[in-house]
Design a protein around this motif. Structure first.
Motif, PDB file in Angstrom:
ATOM      1  N   ALA A 155       0.838  -1.336  -0.009  1.00 59.28           N
ATOM      2  CA  ALA A 155       0.170  -0.137  -0.070  1.00 59.28           C
ATOM      3  C   ALA A 155       0.921   1.256   0.190  1.00 59.28           C
ATOM      4  CB  ALA A 155      -0.820  -0.038   1.291  1.00 59.28           C
ATOM      5  N   ILE A 167       2.552   1.826  -3.181  1.00 60.60           N
ATOM      6  CA  ILE A 167       1.353   2.261  -4.202  1.00 60.60           C
ATOM      7  C   ILE A 167       1.278   3.721  -4.217  1.00 60.60           C
ATOM      8  CG2 ILE A 167      -0.880   2.400  -5.030  1.00 60.60           C
ATOM      9  CD1 ILE A 167      -0.897  -0.545  -4.400  1.00 60.60           C
ATOM     10  N   ARG A 168       1.237   4.175  -3.142  1.00 66.60           N
ATOM     11  CA  ARG A 168       1.081   5.433  -2.390  1.00 66.60           C
ATOM     12  C   ARG A 168       2.181   6.475  -2.863  1.00 66.60           C
ATOM     13  NH1 ARG A 168       1.306   8.679   3.107  1.00 66.60           N
ATOM     14  NH2 ARG A 168       3.391   7.894   2.592  1.00 66.60           N
ATOM     15  N   ALA A 201      -0.359  -0.135  -9.211  1.00 68.04           N
ATOM     16  CA  ALA A 201      -1.317  -1.443  -8.765  1.00 68.04           C
ATOM     17  C   ALA A 201      -2.425  -0.820  -7.960  1.00 68.04           C
ATOM     18  CB  ALA A 201      -0.357  -2.366  -8.157  1.00 68.04           C
ATOM     19  N   THR A 202      -3.150  -2.004  -7.869  1.00 67.87           N
ATOM     20  CA  THR A 202      -4.326  -1.647  -6.525  1.00 67.87           C
ATOM     21  C   THR A 202      -4.202  -3.098  -5.762  1.00 67.87           C
ATOM     22  OG1 THR A 202      -5.862  -2.511  -8.335  1.00 67.87           O
ATOM     23  CG2 THR A 202      -5.882  -0.145  -7.937  1.00 67.87           C
ATOM     24  N   LEU A 203      -4.870  -2.867  -4.701  1.00 70.80           N
ATOM     25  CA  LEU A 203      -5.118  -4.106  -3.701  1.00 70.80           C
ATOM     26  C   LEU A 203      -6.499  -4.221  -3.676  1.00 70.80           C
ATOM     27  CD1 LEU A 203      -2.875  -2.913  -0.848  1.00 70.80           C
ATOM     28  CD2 LEU A 203      -2.668  -5.072  -2.240  1.00 70.80           C
ATOM     29  N   SER A 211       1.953   7.935 -26.141  1.00 67.98           N
ATOM     30  CA  SER A 211       0.795   8.580 -26.470  1.00 67.98           C
ATOM     31  C   SER A 211       0.765   9.946 -25.590  1.00 67.98           C
ATOM     32  CB  SER A 211      -0.437   7.929 -26.178  1.00 67.98           C
ATOM     33  OG  SER A 211      -0.438   7.526 -24.783  1.00 67.98           O
ATOM     34  N   THR A 212       1.712  10.187 -24.497  1.00 71.95           N
ATOM     35  CA  THR A 212       1.457  11.464 -23.648  1.00 71.95           C
ATOM     36  C   THR A 212       2.591  12.566 -24.359  1.00 71.95           C
ATOM     37  OG1 THR A 212       2.980  10.493 -22.218  1.00 71.95           O
ATOM     38  CG2 THR A 212       0.753   9.852 -21.955  1.00 71.95           C
ATOM     39  N   ASN A 213       2.484  13.329 -23.488  1.00 73.96           N
ATOM     40  CA  ASN A 213       3.749  14.317 -23.680  1.00 73.96           C
ATOM     41  C   ASN A 213       5.018  14.218 -23.238  1.00 73.96           C
ATOM     42  OD1 ASN A 213       2.369  16.240 -25.245  1.00 73.96           O
ATOM     43  ND2 ASN A 213       1.540  17.511 -23.717  1.00 73.96           N
ATOM     44  N   GLN A 268       8.252  14.390 -25.276  1.00 76.51           N
ATOM     45  CA  GLN A 268       8.550  15.707 -25.696  1.00 76.51           C
ATOM     46  C   GLN A 268       9.283  16.420 -24.515  1.00 76.51           C
ATOM     47  OE1 GLN A 268       6.303  18.706 -25.602  1.00 76.51           O
ATOM     48  NE2 GLN A 268       7.900  19.619 -26.848  1.00 76.51           N
ATOM     49  N   LYS A 315      -5.053   5.361  -1.743  1.00 77.88           N
ATOM     50  CA  LYS A 315      -4.448   5.200  -3.025  1.00 77.88           C
ATOM     51  C   LYS A 315      -4.550   3.575  -3.748  1.00 77.88           C
ATOM     52  CE  LYS A 315      -3.165   9.504  -4.194  1.00 77.88           C
ATOM     53  NZ  LYS A 315      -3.344  10.119  -3.081  1.00 77.88           N
ATOM     54  N   ALA A 316      -4.279   2.826  -2.549  1.00 78.60           N
ATOM     55  CA  ALA A 316      -4.237   1.318  -2.896  1.00 78.60           C
ATOM     56  C   ALA A 316      -5.296   0.440  -3.203  1.00 78.60           C
ATOM     57  CB  ALA A 316      -3.239   0.780  -1.879  1.00 78.60           C
ATOM     58  N   TYR A 317      -6.410   1.143  -2.657  1.00 82.72           N
ATOM     59  CA  TYR A 317      -7.462   0.205  -2.822  1.00 82.72           C
ATOM     60  C   TYR A 317      -8.652   1.113  -3.502  1.00 82.72           C
ATOM     61  CZ  TYR A 317      -5.627  -2.334   1.436  1.00 82.72           C
ATOM     62  OH  TYR A 317      -4.906  -3.035   2.159  1.00 82.72           O
ATOM     63  N   ASP A 318      -9.523   0.521  -4.297  1.00 80.98           N
ATOM     64  CA  ASP A 318     -10.739   1.025  -4.642  1.00 80.98           C
ATOM     65  C   ASP A 318     -11.890   1.087  -3.674  1.00 80.98           C
ATOM     66  OD1 ASP A 318      -9.632   1.293  -7.237  1.00 80.98           O
ATOM     67  OD2 ASP A 318     -10.182  -0.853  -7.743  1.00 80.98           O
ATOM     68  N   TYR A 319     -12.069   0.149  -2.952  1.00 83.46           N
ATOM     69  CA  TYR A 319     -12.876   0.058  -2.039  1.00 83.46           C
ATOM     70  C   TYR A 319     -12.619  -0.922  -0.573  1.00 83.46           C
ATOM     71  CZ  TYR A 319     -14.203  -4.127  -4.124  1.00 83.46           C
ATOM     72  OH  TYR A 319     -14.094  -5.305  -4.740  1.00 83.46           O
ATOM     73  N   LYS A 329     -10.931   8.198  -6.657  1.00 88.38           N
ATOM     74  CA  LYS A 329      -9.969   7.935  -7.189  1.00 88.38           C
ATOM     75  C   LYS A 329      -9.443   9.052  -8.023  1.00 88.38           C
ATOM     76  CE  LYS A 329      -8.377   3.945  -6.614  1.00 88.38           C
ATOM     77  NZ  LYS A 329      -7.160   3.654  -6.226  1.00 88.38           N
ATOM     78  N   GLU A 378      -7.079   9.281 -13.991  1.00 88.06           N
ATOM     79  CA  GLU A 378      -5.977   9.003 -14.775  1.00 88.06           C
ATOM     80  C   GLU A 378      -5.382  10.184 -15.697  1.00 88.06           C
ATOM     81  OE1 GLU A 378      -4.514   5.743 -14.445  1.00 88.06           O
ATOM     82  OE2 GLU A 378      -5.906   5.926 -12.527  1.00 88.06           O
ATOM     83  N   ALA A 410      -4.783  11.352 -18.954  1.00 90.00           N
ATOM     84  CA  ALA A 410      -5.444  11.081 -20.068  1.00 90.00           C
ATOM     85  C   ALA A 410      -4.348  11.261 -21.037  1.00 90.00           C
ATOM     86  CB  ALA A 410      -6.674  11.979 -20.239  1.00 90.00           C
ATOM     87  N   PRO A 411      -4.316  10.218 -22.154  1.00 93.10           N
ATOM     88  CA  PRO A 411      -3.542  10.477 -23.216  1.00 93.10           C
ATOM     89  C   PRO A 411      -3.724  11.863 -24.106  1.00 93.10           C
ATOM     90  CG  PRO A 411      -5.092   8.755 -23.682  1.00 93.10           C
ATOM     91  CD  PRO A 411      -5.236   9.060 -22.269  1.00 93.10           C
ATOM     92  N   CYS A 412      -2.489  12.375 -24.596  1.00 90.07           N
ATOM     93  CA  CYS A 412      -2.712  13.485 -24.970  1.00 90.07           C
ATOM     94  C   CYS A 412      -3.321  13.505 -26.319  1.00 90.07           C
ATOM     95  CB  CYS A 412      -1.220  14.097 -25.257  1.00 90.07           C
ATOM     96  SG  CYS A 412      -0.960  15.537 -26.367  1.00 90.07           S
ATOM     97  N   PRO A 414       0.197  20.328 -28.271  1.00 91.32           N
ATOM     98  CA  PRO A 414       0.164  21.580 -27.767  1.00 91.32           C
ATOM     99  C   PRO A 414       1.272  22.512 -28.735  1.00 91.32           C
ATOM    100  CG  PRO A 414       1.927  20.115 -26.686  1.00 91.32           C
ATOM    101  CD  PRO A 414       1.127  19.332 -27.745  1.00 91.32           C
ATOM    102  N   LEU A 459       5.019  24.101 -28.487  1.00 99.32           N
ATOM    103  CA  LEU A 459       6.403  23.686 -29.411  1.00 99.32           C
ATOM    104  C   LEU A 459       6.947  24.794 -30.453  1.00 99.32           C
ATOM    105  CD1 LEU A 459       4.798  20.267 -30.892  1.00 99.32           C
ATOM    106  CD2 LEU A 459       6.843  20.746 -29.489  1.00 99.32           C
TER     107      LEU A 459
END
Lengths: 487, 267
Positions: free
Chosen positions: A394, A397-398, A404-406, A423-425, A428, B193-197, B237, B240, B242-244, B248, B252
């Motif tokens: 845990a 992860i933090r 990952a998730t638990l 796919s991200t910046n 660059q 951060k580690a668990y969803d629930y 949560k 995430e 997101a992919p770009c 920009p 650039l």
């Protein structure tokens, strides 16, 4: 640090004494005249050269030569002369006593320059340290430092900083560093008041060394952060400063800054200073491990360092694999080396990194794994390994070490799919920071190119120079404005 | 024995007696008087003058400050602890050559390490640790603190909590209780951060609450963003990255222009 390395004893060839001593004496006399001209013309450069030439003569110094030189440079019977001669071994002096009388009468020197007097102190001190006569060296250096407090000349600064260094060294060799701390602080204060930057630099390093010798990191950091800083005058001193700074920051867990200082110190150090570079590398390796980096194999294969760095190599290997058992056995195997390097406490801190690396390997290899297996793979030996594993995962992860998730109900860890980084910046941004680094490096290098003043424009008058500088400034302003316009 | 010294020792005896009676107020009063009187001795730090009674005075002063540190733990005043500890420290370091070692030394050093841990001053914790000799590191009081720090850094929180049962001295309890609170916040931060629930019963067990009500109270005060639904605690949560999607362009263009300018300067 060059001095430290040069200290290796060389057996002096006894048969060549007769041939070398006159030439050594002549060399010394040449150096003395160099110092004289330097002192009269107030050119520090010449004195720096004199010191450098002296270091080359270091191994040839003999009691006879020295006493002859003392007779030449100082008035026999005067107070500094008597004191310095008393530090030299008696029997050698007697031999010389008879024939020096004549040489003195040839070159009468009524008022020896303070520079020359200090230089004599320096010579005698170096000789005493090389002969391992540490108690005499202590007495001699204390006397010289007391004398230095009363000399306020910029041309002495170079010699003074050398003397401070040997002063501290002679006390360190007898293990009495704590004694001179108050004195060093007083000297640092005096140097600051006199705007003696080289002296400040040297003394600050000596003080840091003094504190760190006794593990007084708190005091060292307080002094360092409050002492005035300026552009470094001597590369050696700057390297030392970086090394001490790196050590302090490592202890205070500022690993990123520590790594930077330690690596810079290792790179800037002269090639001859092998011992210093080994020390820098040892600390840098540990700091990089603590940061979660794995140093490359080439770091351990540097010339002349393979053996010294071997324990650290095995340690790195254990951290890289993430095996707690292996880590423990390596730490035990080399525990004497680590405690003599005073890195033992840092290695205790590394345990946490070993677990992290192991965990990262697990998270990469498995998309789903039960916590009981994680505990088994990490070889956690505790009363309740599953609960331990759960909280360790845990925290990892933090802290962002793994993605990952638990799942508590089922007791397993699910690794997330790593997304496509392209796919991200991100790439660059990384590319841009590297380009910026290179361009910056180029600009710094251009700026660092220095030319001696007046070498190509000897006849340029002051007025012309002012005119030229003004033109240059305008041009620079023009360029700057042009740059702004582009945005 | 000179008259000032007897006066101080008498007062100190009264202080100790008040301490036995758990009379904290009298203790504090007497302590401040004692501290003022100690300033009259020239053999104490920072002067360290070699007076005839030096050893006696130093031992007495060290005793007084040791009691002061323990008193500050008793009344739970961390600032006073820090002050008194710093006054005591020179007696352990600078005066160690003149005095026989104190039996309380490691206990108090261990307490200080624990305090730094509770206040999350890890850098200072390690700075203090560097000052200790290898022999001192083997002492149970110091070892206790060092192991706590290690478990804390690793995230093995239940090891931290079980260490409470193995405290070397009763005085450590105060800081151990504080540490338990810090640990709870850490666990909460990690679980988020580690668990969803998590089920409510699991959550209250992990966060060391004896009843679900305490858990609800805690969530309301510290983490109002957690959701409680169908007997589950649901953590929000973070979104995430997101992919770009779009390029920009302005950034650039600026970067490329600056490269061009720099290159021009080089060529």
């Amino acid at each position: 640090m060059t001095e430290d390395v040069e200290m290796k004893e060389l057996p002096a060839p006894s048969n060549s004494t007769t041939t070398t001593s006159p030439s050594t004496l002549n060399h010394l006399k040449e150096i003395a005249s160099l110092i004289e001209t330097g002192a009269y013309a107030r050119e520090v450069r010449r004195i720096v050269r004199a010191v450098r030439l002296t270091m080359a003569l270091r191994r040839k110094l003999k009691a006879q030569v020295l006493s002859a030189f003392l007779n030449f440079a100082l008035t026999p019977g005067s107070e500094p002369h008597n004191r310095l001669v008393s530090y030299l071994p008696k029997e050698d002096v007697h031999e010389m006593e008879c024939d020096t009388a004549s040489s003195v009468s040839q070159t009468p020197m009524k008022h020896p320059l303070p520079e020359l007097e200090i230089y004599c102190y320096l010579l005698v001190l170096i000789y005493l340290i090389d002969q391992k006569k540490y108690n005499e060296a202590k007495a001699c250096s204390s006397a010289s430092v007391a004398r230095l407090k009363n000399v306020n000349r910029r041309t002495v600064d170079v010699l003074a900083s050398r003397l401070y260094f040997y002063y501290s060294l002679s006390y360190e060799l007898t293990g009495d560093l704590a004694e001179i701390r108050g004195n060093l602080l007083a000297l640092h204060r005096i140097a600051t008041l006199r705007h003696d930057e080289l002296g400040q630099e040297t003394l600050l390093n000596l003080l840091l060394r003094n504190y760190l010798h006794y593990n007084l990191y708190d005091q060292a950091e307080k002094l360092r952060s409050k002492a005035p800083r300026f552009e470094a005058h001597s590369n050696q001193q700057f390297c030392r400063y970086l090394f001490y700074l790196g050590k302090i920051r490592t202890i205070q867990l500022e690993y990123t800054d520590a790594k930077e200082s330690l690596l810079q110190a290792a790179r800037k150090a002269p090639v001859a200073a092998l011992g210093f570079r080994v020390q820098c590398n040892k600390w840098a390796i540990i700091v990089r491990l603590l940061l979660g980096e794995i140093p490359e194999r080439t770091v351990f294969m540097q010339k002349g360092m393979e053996n010294a760095l071997k324990p650290y190599f095995e340690l790195t290997n254990a951290v890289r694999i993430g095996d707690l058992e292996l880590f423990k056995s390596v730490a035990e195997k080399f525990s004497t080396i680590f405690s003599s390097d005073r890195t033992h406490n840092l290695i205790v801190r590394l345990r946490h990194n070993v677990i992290r690396t192991g965990l990262r390997n697990i998270s990469i290899s498995y998309s789903r794994i039960s916590l009981a297996d994680v505990a088994k793979k990490l070889r956690l030996d505790s009363a309740n390994p599953v609960a331990d594993a759960e909280s360790i995962v845990a925290k990892a992860i933090r802290d962002g070490a793994i993605d990952a998730t638990l799942d508590h109900a089922n007791g397993w860890m699910v690794s997330k799919e790593t997304g496509d980084i392209y796919s991200t910046n991100e790439p660059q941004i990384a590319f841009n920071s590297r380009i910026a680094f290179c361009l910056n490096m180029h600009n710094e290098a251009v700026r660092a190119l220095r030319f001696p003043p007046n070498s190509h424009k000897e006849k340029e008058s002051a007025e012309k120079r002012r005119e030229r500088q003004q033109q240059e400034q305008e041009l620079a302003k023009h360029i700057a404005e042009e740059d702004d316009d582009e945005f | 024995m000179d008259h000032k010294l007897t006066e101080v020792s008498q007062l100190f005896e009264r202080f100790k007696a008040a301490g036995m009676r758990e009379d904290v107020d009298t203790c504090s009063d007497l302590l401040s008087k004692l501290k003022v009187m100690l300033t009259g001795f020239r053999s104490l730090p920072p002067l360290f003058e070699d007076t005839p009674n030096a050893v006696h005075e130093l031992t007495l002063a060290r005793d007084i400050y040791e009691h002061a540190v323990l008193l500050s733990v008793k009344i739970g005043d961390q600032d006073a602890f820090e002050r008194d500890f710093f006054q005591l420290k020179p007696y352990y370091t600078d005066a160690s050559s003149r005095l026989p070692p104190s039996s309380q030394e490691y206990m108090i050093l261990g307490l200080n390490l624990l305090r730094l841990l509770v206040q999350n001053r890890i850098a200072e914790f390690h700075t203090e640790l560097e000052l200790l000799s290898p022999a001192a590191l083997e002492n149970p009081c110091i070892k206790h603190a060092v192991e706590l720090e290690q478990s804390f850094m690793e995230g093995a929180y239940n090891r931290v909590l079980s260490a409470k049962q193995t405290v070397p001295y009763k005085t450590y309890d105060y800081f151990m209780d504080l540490l338990a609170k810090t640990v709870r916040d850490e666990i909460a931060g990690c679980s988020e951060k580690a668990y969803d629930y998590l089920s409510i019963s699991d959550a209250s067990r992990m966060l060391l609450f004896s009843s679900d009500d305490e858990l609800f109270q805690y969530i309301k005060e510290e983490h109002p963003e957690w959701e409680i639904k169908n007997g589950l605690v649901i953590f929000q949560k973070a979104k995430e990255s997101a992919p770009c999607k779009e390029i920009p362009s302005l950034q650039l263009i600026n970067q490329t222009l600056s490269y061009a300018r720099e290159l021009e300067r080089i060529v």
